[in-house]
Design a protein around this motif. Structure first.
Motif, PDB file in Angstrom:
ATOM      1  N   ASP A  91       1.194  -1.028   0.048  1.00 38.84           N
ATOM      2  CA  ASP A  91      -0.195   0.557   0.064  1.00 38.84           C
ATOM      3  C   ASP A  91       0.899   1.183   0.144  1.00 38.84           C
ATOM      4  N   PRO A  92       0.586   2.498  -0.716  1.00 44.60           N
ATOM      5  CA  PRO A  92       1.089   3.417  -0.452  1.00 44.60           C
ATOM      6  C   PRO A  92       1.370   4.049   1.292  1.00 44.60           C
ATOM      7  N   PRO A  93       1.756   5.235   1.578  1.00 46.46           N
ATOM      8  CA  PRO A  93       2.180   5.851   0.579  1.00 46.46           C
ATOM      9  C   PRO A  93       3.686   5.283  -0.190  1.00 46.46           C
ATOM     10  N   PHE A  94       3.312   6.551  -1.140  1.00 49.09           N
ATOM     11  CA  PHE A  94       5.267   6.025  -2.455  1.00 49.09           C
ATOM     12  C   PHE A  94       5.330   7.117  -1.573  1.00 49.09           C
ATOM     13  N   ASP A  95       6.274   7.251  -0.972  1.00 49.96           N
ATOM     14  CA  ASP A  95       7.726   7.638  -0.153  1.00 49.96           C
ATOM     15  C   ASP A  95       9.318   7.463  -1.203  1.00 49.96           C
ATOM     16  N   GLN A  96       9.884   7.764  -0.210  1.00 50.73           N
ATOM     17  CA  GLN A  96      10.872   7.124  -0.928  1.00 50.73           C
ATOM     18  C   GLN A  96      11.667   6.570  -0.603  1.00 50.73           C
ATOM     19  N   GLN A  97      11.002   5.111   0.394  1.00 52.52           N
ATOM     20  CA  GLN A  97      11.566   3.507   0.166  1.00 52.52           C
ATOM     21  C   GLN A  97      10.872   2.955  -0.385  1.00 52.52           C
ATOM     22  N   TYR A  98       9.202   3.631  -0.923  1.00 50.52           N
ATOM     23  CA  TYR A  98       8.626   2.764  -1.961  1.00 50.52           C
ATOM     24  C   TYR A  98       9.234   3.252  -3.156  1.00 50.52           C
ATOM     25  N   LEU A  99       9.627   4.103  -3.669  1.00 45.24           N
ATOM     26  CA  LEU A  99      10.585   4.603  -4.702  1.00 45.24           C
ATOM     27  C   LEU A  99      11.721   3.313  -4.784  1.00 45.24           C
ATOM     28  N   TYR A 100      12.767   3.318  -4.124  1.00 43.13           N
ATOM     29  CA  TYR A 100      13.789   2.707  -4.243  1.00 43.13           C
ATOM     30  C   TYR A 100      12.831   0.787  -4.314  1.00 43.13           C
ATOM     31  N   ALA A 101      12.830   0.467  -3.724  1.00 41.87           N
ATOM     32  CA  ALA A 101      11.368   0.045  -4.105  1.00 41.87           C
ATOM     33  C   ALA A 101      11.156  -0.803  -5.260  1.00 41.87           C
ATOM     34  N   THR A 102      11.041   0.163  -6.222  1.00 32.07           N
ATOM     35  CA  THR A 102      10.811  -0.022  -7.818  1.00 32.07           C
ATOM     36  C   THR A 102      11.750   0.670  -8.294  1.00 32.07           C
ATOM     37  N   HIS A 103      12.951   0.778  -8.368  1.00 32.36           N
ATOM     38  CA  HIS A 103      14.122   0.930  -8.750  1.00 32.36           C
ATOM     39  C   HIS A 103      14.506  -0.972  -8.949  1.00 32.36           C
ATOM     40  N   LEU A 104      14.588  -1.261  -7.107  1.00 27.62           N
ATOM     41  CA  LEU A 104      14.272  -2.920  -7.269  1.00 27.62           C
ATOM     42  C   LEU A 104      13.816  -3.826  -8.357  1.00 27.62           C
ATOM     43  N   LEU A 105      13.251  -3.226  -8.290  1.00 27.32           N
ATOM     44  CA  LEU A 105      12.322  -4.129  -9.262  1.00 27.32           C
ATOM     45  C   LEU A 105      12.287  -3.890 -10.234  1.00 27.32           C
ATOM     46  N   THR A 106      12.729  -2.741 -10.831  1.00 26.28           N
ATOM     47  CA  THR A 106      13.526  -2.958 -12.774  1.00 26.28           C
ATOM     48  C   THR A 106      14.110  -3.344 -12.548  1.00 26.28           C
ATOM     49  N   LEU A 107      15.023  -3.627 -11.054  1.00 26.02           N
ATOM     50  CA  LEU A 107      16.672  -4.271 -11.601  1.00 26.02           C
ATOM     51  C   LEU A 107      16.337  -5.789 -12.046  1.00 26.02           C
ATOM     52  N   ALA A 108      15.510  -5.715 -11.384  1.00 31.68           N
ATOM     53  CA  ALA A 108      15.122  -7.623 -11.404  1.00 31.68           C
ATOM     54  C   ALA A 108      13.799  -8.128 -12.252  1.00 31.68           C
ATOM     55  N   GLU A 109      13.462  -7.143 -13.120  1.00 29.63           N
ATOM     56  CA  GLU A 109      13.143  -7.141 -14.222  1.00 29.63           C
ATOM     57  C   GLU A 109      14.208  -7.443 -15.897  1.00 29.63           C
ATOM     58  N   ALA A 110      14.762  -6.689 -15.324  1.00 31.62           N
ATOM     59  CA  ALA A 110      16.260  -6.635 -16.585  1.00 31.62           C
ATOM     60  C   ALA A 110      16.825  -7.994 -16.131  1.00 31.62           C
ATOM     61  N   GLN A 111      17.034  -8.392 -14.648  1.00 34.83           N
ATOM     62  CA  GLN A 111      16.903 -10.297 -14.231  1.00 34.83           C
ATOM     63  C   GLN A 111      16.268 -11.114 -15.321  1.00 34.83           C
TER      64      GLN A 111
END
Length: 317
Positions: A91-111
């Motif tokens: 769930d939100p809020p879409f805070d800085q930690q949530y943002l970092y999580a999305t970057h890890l997801l993008t890296l995981a997608e590349a893998q």
């Protein structure tokens, strides 16, 4: 080999299983024999270049009682790419930690991980700001952190809603009119003295008939929506703010909006979307953790979780 589903969510012990949409997804996947795993966004990490998480195998118990419906095995550190699908349901809020999580997801997608909704689209589609991409369906809207802008918008429209850009469940939403004695204080609080950007929208009287949640699954609308009716004395229809949820068939306008935006959103990689529609206007495009599955199912007979898992199976095949 069975389908291995990893769900990134808030702690399952806190799920309100009579209405939780993530619970409904898990329950439907369990019926189909899927292997279920659960983790927290906080437990994701990158080690030796690989995105991993401390995942726990989840099994349903026979009791199905609140807080006793599941059992969790000991955590295992597993790569996201080793699951058939990863559902981001925090769930939100879409805070800085949530943002970092999305970057890890993008890296995981590349893998090689298959993530729904993908990290990039979660970043691109702020739930409030995303409506600006589709102005043909929106009410007059202002985005600013300046008090003078907000006061001018209020003077022009006479009755407006102010909201933060990172909340959920109606938190921090105010309705103001020119005779409101607290305009200055409300603006100062929401903008943190002109250091935080907020949104203002013209008030839509159609809210009295409900703030409709229209679900779109892989580009296609569910045939019924949930109209969230504000309680007496309230402006907000959100269920978390005391609103009453009434399932209704989509109107012609609801369907026009959903069938126009659905394919566009799906083309961007958004698998599950919850449009908020008041009258004939889209007020939010929810992509982080859209809800209302069970309320629509209970009142309409449409099994939304089954539609969702059907679509996910097609995607994975």
């Amino acid at each position: 080999m069975s389908t291995r589903l990893l769900v990134i969510a808030d702690p399952v012990a806190g799920f309100k299983i009579h209405k939780d949409s993530t619970y409904a997804m898990l329950r439907e996947a369990n019926k189909r024999g899927w292997e279920l795993w659960i983790t927290l966004a906080d437990d994701m990490r990158v080690q030796n270049g690989m995105v991993q998480t401390a995942a726990q195998r989840l099994t349903f118990t026979a009791t199905q009682e609140y807080k006793h419906w599941f059992e969790l095995a000991e955590p295992q550190h597993l790569a996201l790419k080793d699951f058939s699908a990863v559902l981001m349901r925090k769930d939100p809020p879409f805070d800085q930690q949530y943002l970092y999580a999305t970057h890890l997801l993008t890296l995981a997608e590349a893998q090689g991980a298959r993530v729904f909704n993908p990290g990039q689209t979660l970043r691109d589609y702020n739930e409030k700001l995303a409506i600006l991409k589709h102005p043909q369906f929106t009410a007059p809207t202002l985005v600013t952190q300046r008090a003078a802008d907000i006061r001018a918008f209020l003077a022009e429209h006479g009755d407006v809603i102010l909201k933060p850009l990172d909340g959920m469940g109606g938190m921090g939403i105010f309705r103001i009119r020119p005779d409101d004695a607290n305009i200055g204080s409300i603006i100062e609080m929401l903008t943190a003295n002109e250091t935080a950007t907020i949104m203002a929208q013209r008030y839509l009287p159609a809210i009295k008939d409900g703030d409709k949640r229209v679900l779109i699954i892989d580009g296609k609308p569910v045939d019924w929506c949930l109209a969230r009716i504000p309680k007496a004395g309230e402006t907000r229809g959100n269920l978390a703010a005391g609103g009453t949820g009434v399932a209704r068939p989509l109107t012609a306008k609801d369907r026009e909006i959903a069938e126009t935006l659905g394919p566009q959103l799906a083309a961007k990689g958004l698998f599950l979307v919850g449009l908020d529609v008041i009258g004939e206007n889209v007020t939010e495009i929810n992509v982080t953790s859209p809800t209302c599955f069970q309320e629509i199912t209970d009142q309409s007979g449409i099994d939304v979780a089954a539609l969702f898992i059907d679509a996910l199976e097609r995607k994975l095949s």
